[in-house]
Design a protein around this motif. Structure first.
Motif, PDB file in Angstrom:
ATOM      1  N   ILE A  84       0.840  -1.201  -0.105  1.00 53.35           N
ATOM      2  CA  ILE A  84      -0.051  -0.163  -0.084  1.00 53.35           C
ATOM      3  C   ILE A  84       0.993   1.422  -0.099  1.00 53.35           C
ATOM      4  N   ARG A 104       1.595  11.563   0.698  1.00 50.87           N
ATOM      5  CA  ARG A 104       1.400  12.809   2.088  1.00 50.87           C
ATOM      6  C   ARG A 104       2.127  13.914   1.530  1.00 50.87           C
ATOM      7  N   VAL A 138      -1.728  10.322  -6.803  1.00 46.83           N
ATOM      8  CA  VAL A 138      -2.748   9.155  -6.336  1.00 46.83           C
ATOM      9  C   VAL A 138      -3.313   8.694  -7.689  1.00 46.83           C
ATOM     10  N   LYS A 183      -2.696   4.794  -9.045  1.00 44.04           N
ATOM     11  CA  LYS A 183      -4.045   3.858  -9.094  1.00 44.04           C
ATOM     12  C   LYS A 183      -3.924   3.453 -10.549  1.00 44.04           C
ATOM     13  N   SER A 242       1.380   5.153   0.492  1.00 46.86           N
ATOM     14  CA  SER A 242       0.863   6.193   1.189  1.00 46.86           C
ATOM     15  C   SER A 242       1.603   7.508   0.427  1.00 46.86           C
ATOM     16  N   LYS A 269      -1.917   0.055  -5.079  1.00 47.04           N
ATOM     17  CA  LYS A 269      -2.995   0.275  -4.160  1.00 47.04           C
ATOM     18  C   LYS A 269      -2.361   1.493  -3.174  1.00 47.04           C
ATOM     19  N   VAL A 270      -3.346   2.665  -3.254  1.00 45.49           N
ATOM     20  CA  VAL A 270      -2.745   4.062  -2.628  1.00 45.49           C
ATOM     21  C   VAL A 270      -3.837   4.422  -1.635  1.00 45.49           C
ATOM     22  N   LYS A 271      -3.073   4.937  -0.655  1.00 47.06           N
ATOM     23  CA  LYS A 271      -4.331   5.545   0.467  1.00 47.06           C
ATOM     24  C   LYS A 271      -3.807   7.076   0.588  1.00 47.06           C
TER      25      LYS A 271
END
Length: 104
Positions: A33, A37, A93, A97, A35, A102-104
């Motif tokens: 995953i 920011r 993002v 994707k 992230s 998988k990106v959060k």
């Protein structure tokens, strides 16, 4: 949430423990995953978008090159994470994707 470990004297992420509170191990780096920011501290007031959590199977240099070209900004790869100059979170993002990550 972090949990304090008396044996090592440091905080551990809550996902290191099962429901009963037994230690099950530290989470693996590069969990699959990514992230994304925004960072500002320690950069002289400049804003930087950071994407981290890549596995060793990802070609971060190539991803960074494509992201910089799409965003029209500068950037680099440091310690396995991609840094882009400016607030490019939404673009990063969407791009990651589209690459099937998988990106959060």
């Amino acid at each position: 949430m972090e949990v304090f470990s008396y044996t090592s004297g440091e905080s551990m992420p809550a996902d290191c423990f099962d429901k009963k509170g037994n230690f099950i191990g530290a989470p693996k780096k590069g969990s699959g995953i990514i992230s994304v920011r925004l960072e500002k501290s320690g950069r002289g007031g400049k804003i930087v978008t950071v994407a981290q959590g890549f596995d060793s199977s990802h070609n971060t240099q190539e991803l960074c090159r494509e992201l910089k070209k799409m965003a029209g900004c500068g950037g680099c790869v440091k310690n396995g994470s991609i840094e882009l100059q400016g607030d490019k979170r939404e673009l990063a993002v969407r791009f990651l994707k589209s690459k099937g990550l998988k990106v959060k």
